[in-house]
Design a protein around this motif. Structure first.
Motif, PDB file in Angstrom:
ATOM      1  N   SER A   1       0.836  -1.205   0.000  1.00 50.41           N
ATOM      2  CA  SER A   1       0.000   0.000   0.000  1.00 50.41           C
ATOM      3  C   SER A   1       0.871   1.256   0.000  1.00 50.41           C
ATOM      4  O   SER A   1       1.745   1.409   0.865  1.00 50.41           O
ATOM      5  CB  SER A   1      -0.895   0.012   1.244  1.00 50.41           C
ATOM      6  OG  SER A   1      -1.425   1.301   1.477  1.00 50.41           O
ATOM      7  N   PRO A   2       0.663   2.178  -0.950  1.00 48.30           N
ATOM      8  CA  PRO A   2       1.426   3.433  -0.953  1.00 48.30           C
ATOM      9  C   PRO A   2       1.248   4.222   0.345  1.00 48.30           C
ATOM     10  O   PRO A   2       2.173   4.892   0.802  1.00 48.30           O
ATOM     11  CB  PRO A   2       0.858   4.196  -2.145  1.00 48.30           C
ATOM     12  CG  PRO A   2       0.244   3.155  -3.017  1.00 48.30           C
ATOM     13  CD  PRO A   2      -0.261   2.101  -2.085  1.00 48.30           C
ATOM     14  N   ARG A   3       0.074   4.148   0.928  1.00 49.28           N
ATOM     15  CA  ARG A   3      -0.176   4.898   2.157  1.00 49.28           C
ATOM     16  C   ARG A   3       0.619   4.327   3.329  1.00 49.28           C
ATOM     17  O   ARG A   3       0.985   5.060   4.241  1.00 49.28           O
ATOM     18  CB  ARG A   3      -1.684   4.917   2.449  1.00 49.28           C
ATOM     19  CG  ARG A   3      -2.456   5.812   1.479  1.00 49.28           C
ATOM     20  CD  ARG A   3      -3.963   5.749   1.708  1.00 49.28           C
ATOM     21  NE  ARG A   3      -4.651   6.820   0.996  1.00 49.28           N
ATOM     22  CZ  ARG A   3      -5.075   6.738  -0.263  1.00 49.28           C
ATOM     23  NH1 ARG A   3      -4.875   5.612  -0.958  1.00 49.28           N
ATOM     24  NH2 ARG A   3      -5.696   7.747  -0.844  1.00 49.28           N
ATOM     25  N   TRP A   4       0.890   3.015   3.330  1.00 49.30           N
ATOM     26  CA  TRP A   4       1.750   2.451   4.369  1.00 49.30           C
ATOM     27  C   TRP A   4       3.173   2.968   4.203  1.00 49.30           C
ATOM     28  O   TRP A   4       3.838   3.311   5.184  1.00 49.30           O
ATOM     29  CB  TRP A   4       1.737   0.918   4.302  1.00 49.30           C
ATOM     30  CG  TRP A   4       2.576   0.290   5.372  1.00 49.30           C
ATOM     31  CD1 TRP A   4       2.222   0.078   6.681  1.00 49.30           C
ATOM     32  CD2 TRP A   4       3.925  -0.188   5.250  1.00 49.30           C
ATOM     33  NE1 TRP A   4       3.262  -0.507   7.376  1.00 49.30           N
ATOM     34  CE2 TRP A   4       4.323  -0.682   6.523  1.00 49.30           C
ATOM     35  CE3 TRP A   4       4.832  -0.251   4.197  1.00 49.30           C
ATOM     36  CZ2 TRP A   4       5.578  -1.234   6.757  1.00 49.30           C
ATOM     37  CZ3 TRP A   4       6.090  -0.792   4.432  1.00 49.30           C
ATOM     38  CH2 TRP A   4       6.464  -1.275   5.697  1.00 49.30           C
ATOM     39  N   TYR A   5       3.655   3.025   2.968  1.00 47.55           N
ATOM     40  CA  TYR A   5       4.994   3.565   2.719  1.00 47.55           C
ATOM     41  C   TYR A   5       5.091   5.019   3.170  1.00 47.55           C
ATOM     42  O   TYR A   5       6.089   5.432   3.769  1.00 47.55           O
ATOM     43  CB  TYR A   5       5.336   3.469   1.233  1.00 47.55           C
ATOM     44  CG  TYR A   5       5.775   2.096   0.770  1.00 47.55           C
ATOM     45  CD1 TYR A   5       6.748   1.384   1.463  1.00 47.55           C
ATOM     46  CD2 TYR A   5       5.227   1.521  -0.371  1.00 47.55           C
ATOM     47  CE1 TYR A   5       7.157   0.133   1.036  1.00 47.55           C
ATOM     48  CE2 TYR A   5       5.637   0.268  -0.816  1.00 47.55           C
ATOM     49  CZ  TYR A   5       6.600  -0.421  -0.101  1.00 47.55           C
ATOM     50  OH  TYR A   5       7.009  -1.656  -0.534  1.00 47.55           O
ATOM     51  N   VAL A   6       4.062   5.810   2.874  1.00 49.14           N
ATOM     52  CA  VAL A   6       4.073   7.217   3.290  1.00 49.14           C
ATOM     53  C   VAL A   6       4.119   7.313   4.808  1.00 49.14           C
ATOM     54  O   VAL A   6       4.857   8.125   5.372  1.00 49.14           O
ATOM     55  CB  VAL A   6       2.840   7.961   2.729  1.00 49.14           C
ATOM     56  CG1 VAL A   6       2.672   9.319   3.413  1.00 49.14           C
ATOM     57  CG2 VAL A   6       2.973   8.158   1.218  1.00 49.14           C
ATOM     58  N   LYS A   7       3.352   6.477   5.478  1.00 48.98           N
ATOM     59  CA  LYS A   7       3.322   6.510   6.938  1.00 48.98           C
ATOM     60  C   LYS A   7       4.702   6.221   7.526  1.00 48.98           C
ATOM     61  O   LYS A   7       5.044   6.727   8.593  1.00 48.98           O
ATOM     62  CB  LYS A   7       2.308   5.488   7.460  1.00 48.98           C
ATOM     63  CG  LYS A   7       2.150   5.497   8.972  1.00 48.98           C
ATOM     64  CD  LYS A   7       1.026   4.587   9.438  1.00 48.98           C
ATOM     65  CE  LYS A   7       0.870   4.650  10.943  1.00 48.98           C
ATOM     66  NZ  LYS A   7      -0.234   3.820  11.437  1.00 48.98           N
ATOM     67  N   HIS A   8       5.510   5.421   6.810  1.00 51.13           N
ATOM     68  CA  HIS A   8       6.846   5.065   7.287  1.00 51.13           C
ATOM     69  C   HIS A   8       7.938   5.892   6.622  1.00 51.13           C
ATOM     70  O   HIS A   8       9.128   5.572   6.750  1.00 51.13           O
ATOM     71  CB  HIS A   8       7.092   3.571   7.073  1.00 51.13           C
ATOM     72  CG  HIS A   8       6.312   2.698   8.019  1.00 51.13           C
ATOM     73  ND1 HIS A   8       6.853   2.150   9.159  1.00 51.13           N
ATOM     74  CD2 HIS A   8       5.009   2.317   8.011  1.00 51.13           C
ATOM     75  CE1 HIS A   8       5.934   1.463   9.809  1.00 51.13           C
ATOM     76  NE2 HIS A   8       4.806   1.528   9.129  1.00 51.13           N
ATOM     77  N   GLY A   9       7.558   6.939   5.920  1.00 52.59           N
ATOM     78  CA  GLY A   9       8.531   7.845   5.335  1.00 52.59           C
ATOM     79  C   GLY A   9       9.283   7.296   4.142  1.00 52.59           C
ATOM     80  O   GLY A   9      10.313   7.858   3.746  1.00 52.59           O
ATOM     81  N   LYS A  10       8.796   6.231   3.542  1.00 51.34           N
ATOM     82  CA  LYS A  10       9.461   5.621   2.382  1.00 51.34           C
ATOM     83  C   LYS A  10       8.819   6.148   1.103  1.00 51.34           C
ATOM     84  O   LYS A  10       8.030   5.473   0.448  1.00 51.34           O
ATOM     85  CB  LYS A  10       9.367   4.099   2.464  1.00 51.34           C
ATOM     86  CG  LYS A  10      10.011   3.525   3.729  1.00 51.34           C
ATOM     87  CD  LYS A  10       9.853   2.009   3.792  1.00 51.34           C
ATOM     88  CE  LYS A  10      10.507   1.448   5.043  1.00 51.34           C
ATOM     89  NZ  LYS A  10      10.369  -0.030   5.121  1.00 51.34           N
ATOM     90  N   LEU A  11       9.183   7.376   0.743  1.00 45.47           N
ATOM     91  CA  LEU A  11       8.475   8.050  -0.337  1.00 45.47           C
ATOM     92  C   LEU A  11       8.828   7.513  -1.713  1.00 45.47           C
ATOM     93  O   LEU A  11       7.986   7.532  -2.627  1.00 45.47           O
ATOM     94  CB  LEU A  11       8.750   9.553  -0.263  1.00 45.47           C
ATOM     95  CG  LEU A  11       8.422  10.207   1.077  1.00 45.47           C
ATOM     96  CD1 LEU A  11       8.592  11.714   1.007  1.00 45.47           C
ATOM     97  CD2 LEU A  11       7.013   9.846   1.530  1.00 45.47           C
ATOM     98  N   ASP A  12      10.060   7.040  -1.885  1.00 48.64           N
ATOM     99  CA  ASP A  12      10.428   6.416  -3.156  1.00 48.64           C
ATOM    100  C   ASP A  12       9.559   5.194  -3.431  1.00 48.64           C
ATOM    101  O   ASP A  12       9.000   5.036  -4.510  1.00 48.64           O
ATOM    102  CB  ASP A  12      11.894   5.978  -3.128  1.00 48.64           C
ATOM    103  CG  ASP A  12      12.768   6.876  -3.992  1.00 48.64           C
ATOM    104  OD1 ASP A  12      12.197   7.607  -4.821  1.00 48.64           O
ATOM    105  OD2 ASP A  12      13.994   6.856  -3.824  1.00 48.64           O
ATOM    106  N   GLN A  13       9.477   4.321  -2.413  1.00 48.99           N
ATOM    107  CA  GLN A  13       8.671   3.114  -2.571  1.00 48.99           C
ATOM    108  C   GLN A  13       7.198   3.449  -2.724  1.00 48.99           C
ATOM    109  O   GLN A  13       6.473   2.771  -3.463  1.00 48.99           O
ATOM    110  CB  GLN A  13       8.865   2.182  -1.376  1.00 48.99           C
ATOM    111  CG  GLN A  13      10.268   1.595  -1.267  1.00 48.99           C
ATOM    112  CD  GLN A  13      11.149   2.382  -0.328  1.00 48.99           C
ATOM    113  OE1 GLN A  13      11.141   3.620  -0.339  1.00 48.99           O
ATOM    114  NE2 GLN A  13      11.917   1.684   0.493  1.00 48.99           N
ATOM    115  N   ALA A  14       6.737   4.493  -2.020  1.00 50.47           N
ATOM    116  CA  ALA A  14       5.336   4.902  -2.137  1.00 50.47           C
ATOM    117  C   ALA A  14       5.019   5.321  -3.561  1.00 50.47           C
ATOM    118  O   ALA A  14       3.969   4.973  -4.117  1.00 50.47           O
ATOM    119  CB  ALA A  14       5.039   6.044  -1.168  1.00 50.47           C
TER     120      ALA A  14
END
Length: 558
Positions: free
Chosen positions: A227-240
Motif C-alpha cells: 500500500s502506498p499509504r503504508w509507505y508514506v506513513k513510514h517515510g518511504k516516499l520512493d517506494q510509495a
C-alpha cells in the motif's frame, strides 16, 4: 528519495488528486478481493458438514437411520446443540483475536505481508482439521484457521481501500463480499457432491479444498505492491511513488502520481499533528480519543466501524448460511435440505454483483437504509406465515421464497456496504487498528450468533422454528434506524477527502451534499511555483520507522 530540497507537484484542484482508472490498475486491485473466498467457503462448508450422515454418526455414535425409520428416530439423529455451537463458533473466536492482532502487524510489517502470513497460518489450521477424526483436533484446527482468517479478513479490506481508485473503490471492495458469496456457493456445491459418502472423505474433501484458496491468494500477493499509504506513513516516499505508479497504471513522473502522493503526504502530516502518539498503548488510545458527541472524533469513528459490523451480523443472514441445512432439515417437510441451501447460496452469489453498480451510483447510505427495510419486511413475513401454518408444505415453499428475497436484499446492500464503509472512515494514523477493531466486531458477533442460534432453533433446545425470524426482523428494524441516523455518505471521495468531509459536515444526514473544495497539499504549504516540500515528511517518516509510534513533527509550510 534523496534528502534536501525534494519536491512533489501538489494539486490545488480537489478533482485532480487521482489518476483516471485503467483496466490494469482495476484488475490489480480486484485480485485482492479473492480473500473473501476464505470467509465464505468456511461458512458454507461447515453448514453442509454439520448435516452429513457420516459426520453425525462419527461424532455422536448414533446409527444412521434406515430409509423406513420413524420420524422420531430421524429427528434424534442430529448433532447436539452444544457441538454445533462449539464447532461453528470457535473459528469466529479465533478470528476475533486474529483481526485485532492484525492491525498491529499491518502497521509494522505492511499490509501485504500480514495477509500472506494469514494464509500461512490458515494452512496450518486446515492441516489439523483435515487430519481430525474427533472433536478435539477439529476444534483446535478451527481456532488456528480462525487466526489466519482474522489476519486476512481485516487487512484485505484495509489494503483494498488504500489502493483502490476512489471512483470504483466501492465496487472493488464490494468484490470482497462477492468473493464471500462465491466461497459459499463453492462450499455448497462440494458438500452437495460429498454428502452421501460413507467415509471420512465426506467432510475431509470440503476441508482440504481450502488449501487452494490460501495458495492462490498468498502467491498472488507476492506479486502485488504494498500500500502506498503504508509507505508514506513510514517515510518511504520512493517506494510509495513506485507502488502508486503500479496500482494507478501511470509512470512515476506522471503529474497524477505526483499530485496524489503529495495529497497523501499532506493528509498524513495533518492527521499526525492531530493524533500524536508516543507509545504503543498511546497509539491504541488514539482510536478512542475525542468526544462521542463530536461526529468526526476518532472515538466516534471507531464506534461507527465496530457498530457497522455488529449491525451486519444482526441482519441474521449467517443463520441461513451456517445453519440453513440443519434448519430446513428440522422443518421436516423438505426432502433435500442440501439442495435448498445450494439455491439460497446461488441467490446470494447472483445478487451481490448488483452492488458493484448501485453502491457507486446511489451511494452507501441509500443502500444500507433501503436494504434494511427490505430485509425486515421479508423476515416478518417468513415468521408470520410460519407461525400461522406450521408444517404446511405450501407455507414452507413460500418461506423459502421470501428467504431468497431477504438474501437478495442483504447481498446487494448490507453485505458489501458495511465492508466498504469501514474501509473509508478512518484516518491514516489509526486506519489499520480501526479496520482491525471493526472486523473483530464482525467476528465477535458472528461468534455470538453461532453460539446461541443452535440453542434457539435446535429441536433438543429452544425449538423456535420459524419464530426465530421475528428476532432477525426486529434487529433489521434497528439496522434501518441506525443507517438513517449514523452512516456517512462517502461515494466518490478519496480517503483524504472523507476525513475533510467528516470534519466539516457535522451530520451524516447532510454528508451526501458535501463537495470537496480544497486539498490538504494546498493547505499544508505550496511553494510559489506550485510545489510542496517533502523533506520534512521524510524526516518524520524516518523517525517513525526508527522509533515505533514516535511523535511526528509538524509539516513545514514554505
Amino acid at each position: 528519495m534523496p534528502g534536501g530540497a525534494t519536491v512533489l507537484a501538489a494539486a490545488t484542484n480537489p478533482d485532480r488528486v487521482e489518476a483516471p482508472v485503467t483496466l490494469k490498475a482495476y484488475m490489480l486491485c480486484v485480485f485482492a478481493s479473492f480473500g473473501g473466498i476464505f470467509f465464505g467457503y468456511d461458512s458454507g462448508y461447515m453448514n453442509g458438514v454439520l448435516g452429513m450422515n457420516y459426520f453425525i454418526n462419527l461424532y455422536t455414535g448414533i446409527p444412521i437411520p434406515a430409509s423406513d425409520a420413524s420420524q422420531a428416530v430421524k429427528d434424534a439423529f442430529t448433532l447436539p446443540s452444544w457441538q454445533k455451537s462449539l464447532i461453528t463458533s470457535i473459528l469466529s473466536a479465533g478470528t476475533f483475536f486474529g483481526a485485532i492482532i492484525a492491525g498491529d502487524l499491518a502497521d509494522y510489517f505492511g499490509r501485504r505481508i500480514t495477509i500472506i502470513s494469514g494464509c500461512a497460518v490458515f494452512i496450518v489450521g486446515c492441516v489439523l482439521q483435515t487430519a481430525s477424526k474427533g472433536l478435539g483436533l477439529l476444534v483446535a484446527g478451527r481456532v488456528v484457521s480462525g487466526f489466519g482468517v482474522g489476519f486476512i479478513s481485516a487487512i484485505i479490506i484495509l489494503y483494498m481501500s488504500e489502493i483502490a481508485p476512489r471512483k470504483v473503490r466501492g465496487a472493488i471492495v464490494s468484490g470482497y463480499q462477492f468473493c464471500i458469496t462465491i466461497g459459499l456457493l463453492l462450499a455448497s456445491c462440494v458438500c452437495y457432491a460429498t454428502q452421501n459418502r460413507t467415509d471420512t472423505g465426506s467432510y475431509r474433501i470440503p476441508i482440504a479444498i481450502q488449501f487452494a484458496w490460501a495458495m492462490i491468494l498468498g502467491t498472488g500477493l507476492f506479486l502485488l505492491p504494498e500500500s502506498p499509504r503504508w509507505y508514506v506513513k513510514h517515510g518511504k516516499l520512493d517506494q510509495a511513488t513506485k507502488a502508486l505508479s503500479r496500482v494507478r497504471g501511470q509512470p512515476q513522473d506522471s503529474t497524477y502520481i505526483q499530485e496524489e502522493i503529495a495529497e497523501i503526504i499532506a493528509n498524513h502530516e495533518y492527521e499526525t499533528e492531530l493524533i500524536p502518539s508516543q507509545t504503543y498503548l498511546g497509539s491504541w488510545a488514539a482510536c478512542f480519543s475525542g468526544s462521542i458527541s463530536n461526529p468526526q472524533s476518532n472515538l466516534r469513528r471507531t464506534l461507527l466501524g465496530i457498530s457497522l459490523q455488529m449491525m451486519q451480523q444482526w441482519t441474521g443472514v449467517n443463520f441461513i448460511f451456517y445453519f440453513g441445512t440443519t434448519f430446513f432439515k428440522d422443518l421436516g417437510t423438505i426432502s433435500n435440505p442440501f439442495l435448498i441451501s445450494l439455491i439460497t447460496t446461488l441467490v446470494n452469489v447472483c445478487s451481490t454483483p448488483l452492488s458493484f453498480w448501485t453502491i457507486e451510483r446511489f451511494g452507501r447510505r441509500p443502500l444500507l437504509v433501503y436494504g434494511a427495510l427490505g430485509m425486515f419486511i421479508c423476515e416478518f413475513i417468513v415468521g408470520i406465515i410460519g407461525v400461522a401454518k406450521p408444517g404446511d408444505s405450501s407455507v414452507v415453499k413460500a418461506q423459502i421464497s421470501f428467504i431468497c428475497i431477504y438474501i437478495f436484499f442483504f447481498a446487494s446492500t448490507w453485505g458489501p456496504g458495511a465492508w466498504v464503509c469501514i474501509g473509508e472512515i478512518f484516518p491514516i494514523p489509526i486506519r489499520s487498528r480501526g479496520v482491525g477493531l471493526s472486523t473483530a466486531s464482525n467476528w465477535f458477533w458472528n461468534c455470538i450468533i453461532a453460539v446461541i442460534t443452535p440453542y434457539m432453533v435446535g429441536t433438543d433446545q429452544g425449538n423456535l422454528g420459524s419464530k426465530v425470524f421475528f428476532i432477525w426482523g426486529s434487529t433489521c428494524v434497528i439496522c434501518f434506524i441506525y443507517a438513517y441516523f449514523l452512516v456517512w455518505e462517502t461515494k466518490g471521495l478519496t480517503l483524504e477527502q472523507v476525513d475533510r468531509m467528516m470534519e466539516e459536515c457535522g451530520s451524516p444526514r447532510k454528508s451526501a451534499g458535501w463537495k470537496p473544495h480544497s486539498t490538504f497539499a494546498a493547505e499544508m504549504g505550496l511553494t510559489q511555483d506550485g510545489k510542496m516540500p517533502v523533506s520534512t515528511h521524510e524526516k518524520i517518516g524516518h523517525e517513525q520507522h526508527d522509533v515505533a509510534n514516535s511523535a511526528p513533527m509538524p509539516a513545514t509550510a514554505v
